[in-house]
Write an enzyme that holds these catalytic residues in place. Structure first.
Site, short mmCIF file in Angstrom:
data_model
loop_
_atom_site.label_atom_id
_atom_site.label_comp_id
_atom_site.label_asym_id
_atom_site.label_seq_id
_atom_site.Cartn_x
_atom_site.Cartn_y
_atom_site.Cartn_z
N SER A 1 33.96 34.02 28.83
CA SER A 1 34.39 34.70 29.57
C SER A 1 33.98 36.25 29.63
O SER A 1 32.98 36.68 29.51
CB SER A 1 35.78 34.43 29.91
OG SER A 1 36.60 34.92 30.90
N ARG B 1 48.69 37.45 37.88
CA ARG B 1 48.53 36.30 37.18
C ARG B 1 48.09 35.04 37.81
O ARG B 1 47.21 34.31 37.44
CB ARG B 1 49.28 36.30 35.85
CG ARG B 1 49.26 35.06 35.14
CD ARG B 1 47.80 35.25 34.06
NE ARG B 1 47.68 34.35 33.15
CZ ARG B 1 46.49 34.12 32.40
NH1 ARG B 1 45.32 35.01 32.38
NH2 ARG B 1 46.46 33.17 31.43
N ASP C 1 32.67 26.24 37.64
CA ASP C 1 33.41 27.43 37.56
C ASP C 1 33.52 28.03 38.85
O ASP C 1 32.50 28.46 39.66
CB ASP C 1 32.33 28.50 36.58
CG ASP C 1 33.25 29.60 36.16
OD1 ASP C 1 34.00 30.06 37.00
OD2 ASP C 1 33.03 30.03 35.23
N HIS D 1 36.30 27.45 35.09
CA HIS D 1 36.19 28.51 34.24
C HIS D 1 36.84 28.43 32.81
O HIS D 1 36.23 29.00 31.65
CB HIS D 1 36.49 29.80 34.83
CG HIS D 1 36.14 31.17 34.11
ND1 HIS D 1 34.96 31.55 33.82
CD2 HIS D 1 36.98 31.97 33.22
CE1 HIS D 1 34.74 32.76 33.24
NE2 HIS D 1 36.11 32.90 32.82
N ASP D 2 37.94 27.66 32.63
CA ASP D 2 38.54 27.44 31.47
C ASP D 2 37.98 26.40 30.65
O ASP D 2 38.58 25.97 29.43
CB ASP D 2 39.93 27.02 31.93
CG ASP D 2 41.03 28.54 32.12
OD1 ASP D 2 40.49 29.40 31.83
OD2 ASP D 2 42.21 28.27 32.28
#
Lengths: 350, 350
Positions: free
Chosen positions: A155, A216, A297, A327-328
């Site tokens: 990332s 967030r 992603d 993405h994680d």
């Protein structure tokens, strides 16, 4: 065993880094086979956009004494503690990949990581990913380490790794960059601009915590795949005359406060902005590189990683993996990531 | 020419709809070949979640007198004025598809559209898409129109069209639903939850306009494709020590205030929420249906439209188109949408 004064000396003469450095063995005892050190020191760093500033850099070094060095950096909410050690036993942020027997094996390598510049909220200026790379190089200077065997970043850490390879090629043997590219995609930048504006809305009105939690939540939507959202949150909402509550809201209400407890609005804003400042010319990368792209992603499209791979001026392999976690994946797909890391560190095809 | 009392009478007896109804011809003159009427009337409507409420429904009817009726509804920011007419000459929201010579040809059809329940901000309760369908049926009652030749809806209008077909099948000959499905995708719901929480953050703190503009910006990111964002906003940011400004920010700063001038926070919140309340059993749709899916749509995935098509209990065709404009293709791809609408109204394959 060669845990010698050559390593310890620069620390011993850096007054500002004395406080929380702790050697596993006392001076008179045989040096240990592994070591876990933490240090914090202040240096003056020439930032790309904000001039020369006095900054504090907090780092952690652990693993086999005098072994090849791995630099390990994660996302903007990661930190210097990648893996647990005997001395610092709390779980690290990358326990699945880093530690004894893991791909980033602390019995075979030394592992260095820093807290990101800006993570403490004390540096309220534009922070370029290049500045983070220079901060890592400054820690290598302090530790008298000339060269890292490899830099492994995911990332934001992958973005900084690309900067490190471009700016300090003589200090790096190999780059492994997971789910990060030479630029931020403009649509993802648009979503991060909105996240920062949410935080600004809260800061101006005294609802900073609520706003940061909401920013967030928006970030997290991009970190997973649409398929995962569908699998988790497709339940019917609870609806009455005045309000409706959707499945995802429990999730948002859980993750927001956890994040707010760890991150200040300034730190979040500056690190989010830093992601969007990423600009690396792929041709400036001249060390062997492994890139990892996750098909699902949503914030780093595979097309950007493919474009990066085409431009890199060194041997470069792209490892493409599938994951519902998007993405994680670097945090949530330990088996796939382990396989890629081992292959990359061996220099094999994955 | 059959513009008769059968049409006019219900209006004449509805006191609350008198004010802004205006017939193109006076009572003593020959009736016109086309007509443009607006009406507003209050009815008591049994809402799905909020009980029976007195609501005001504003509608516009235009086109060839006594011709087959088309119901035409767009996104949550669309309204009853789909196309310009001699009497109401301002541009309509769907000028590319509706009007003389267009696919929805007002020389061949009559076109009816309503302002969405909740669009005026006066109805502050949970509004189901089913409620909108029932409101349209109530307008048909008022106008003494038994049956529509077709319902053509895009985005939220497509969702309401599915509800209309499921709830009032005897009143509909064909449904054409563009970029809307039988449910909201949970990831898109997540993003809309955040939009509504942004608005709520502003409402609680007195920065309602700024918050609504920001929520709109987040919505708009999903309306276009990632490729379009890349093409428009990939310019390098302007950066100094304290701040960075990205290409997309000029765009956000332009669209936000325009939206705030037209929409109240309550109206936006309730219509956004209504999208997320969409639930239709595909098997409950028994009228011939054409669905339009846009490959690049980021908020209504083609997989949902395909699932809907498989479940519909009538003849159903899916028209798939490609567009950089993603979800906004119904507004920005006049040639492709024209072709689909003409084919669908003819009953042909596209």
């Amino acid at each position: 065993m060669t845990f010698t004064a050559a390593h310890a000396a620069p620390l011993a003469f850096d007054a500002s880094s004395q406080a929380d450095i702790d050697f596993a063995g006392g001076r008179g005892e045989p040096p240990p086979a592994t070591v876990a050190l933490r240090g914090t020191h202040e240096i003056v760093l020439a930032l790309r956009h904000a001039g020369s500033r006095r900054v504090r850099i907090a780092w952690e070094l652990q693993g086999a004494v005098d072994a090849p060095l791995l630099i390990v950096q994660g996302g903007i909410s990661a930190h210097r503690h990648a893996a647990a050690s005997a001395r610092f036993a709390e779980p690290g942020w990358w326990a699945g990949q880093c530690g004894e027997t893991r791909a980033l094996d602390t019995a075979r390598y030394r592992v260095l990581a820093i807290d990101w510049l800006g993570a403490d909220g004390a540096l309220d200026c534009c922070i370029d990913p290049a500045d983070q790379a220079d901060a890592i190089a400054a820690v290598l200077d302090t530790l008298a380490i000339a060269r890292a065997h490899a830099y492994i970043g995911a990332s934001y850490g992958a973005m900084v790794g690309l900067q490190f390879a471009a700016r300090h090629p003589a200090r790096l043997g190999r780059l492994i960059a997971i789910s990060g590219a030479h630029r931020s995609h403009p649509q993802t930048t648009a979503l991060r601009v909105i996240q920062r504006r949410i935080v600004a809305l809260g800061r101006s009105e005294g609802t900073a915590r609520e706003a940061l939690a909401l920013a967030r939540a928006l970030a997290v939507v991009g970190y997973r795949s649409a398929e995962e959202f569908d699998a988790r949150f497709a339940a019917l909402p609870a609806v009455d005359a005045d309000s409706a509550r959707f499945g995802v809201e429990d999730y948002f209400d859980a993750i927001g406060p956890r994040f707010v407890a760890r991150f200040s609005p300034v730190a979040y804003t500056r690190l989010s902005e830093s992601i969007d400042l990423q600009q690396v010319d792929p041709a400036s990368i001249t060390v062997p590189t492994d890139l990892v792209a996750v098909t699902q992603d949503q914030i780093v499209p595979c097309s950007d990683i493919d474009a990066l791979a085409l431009g890199i001026a060194a041997a470069c392999r792209v490892h493409r993996i599938d994951s519902l976690y998007g993405h994680d994946a670097f945090l949530k797909e330990p088996v796939q990531i382990d396989r890629v890391l081992r292959a990359a560190l061996r220099g094999d095809a994955a």
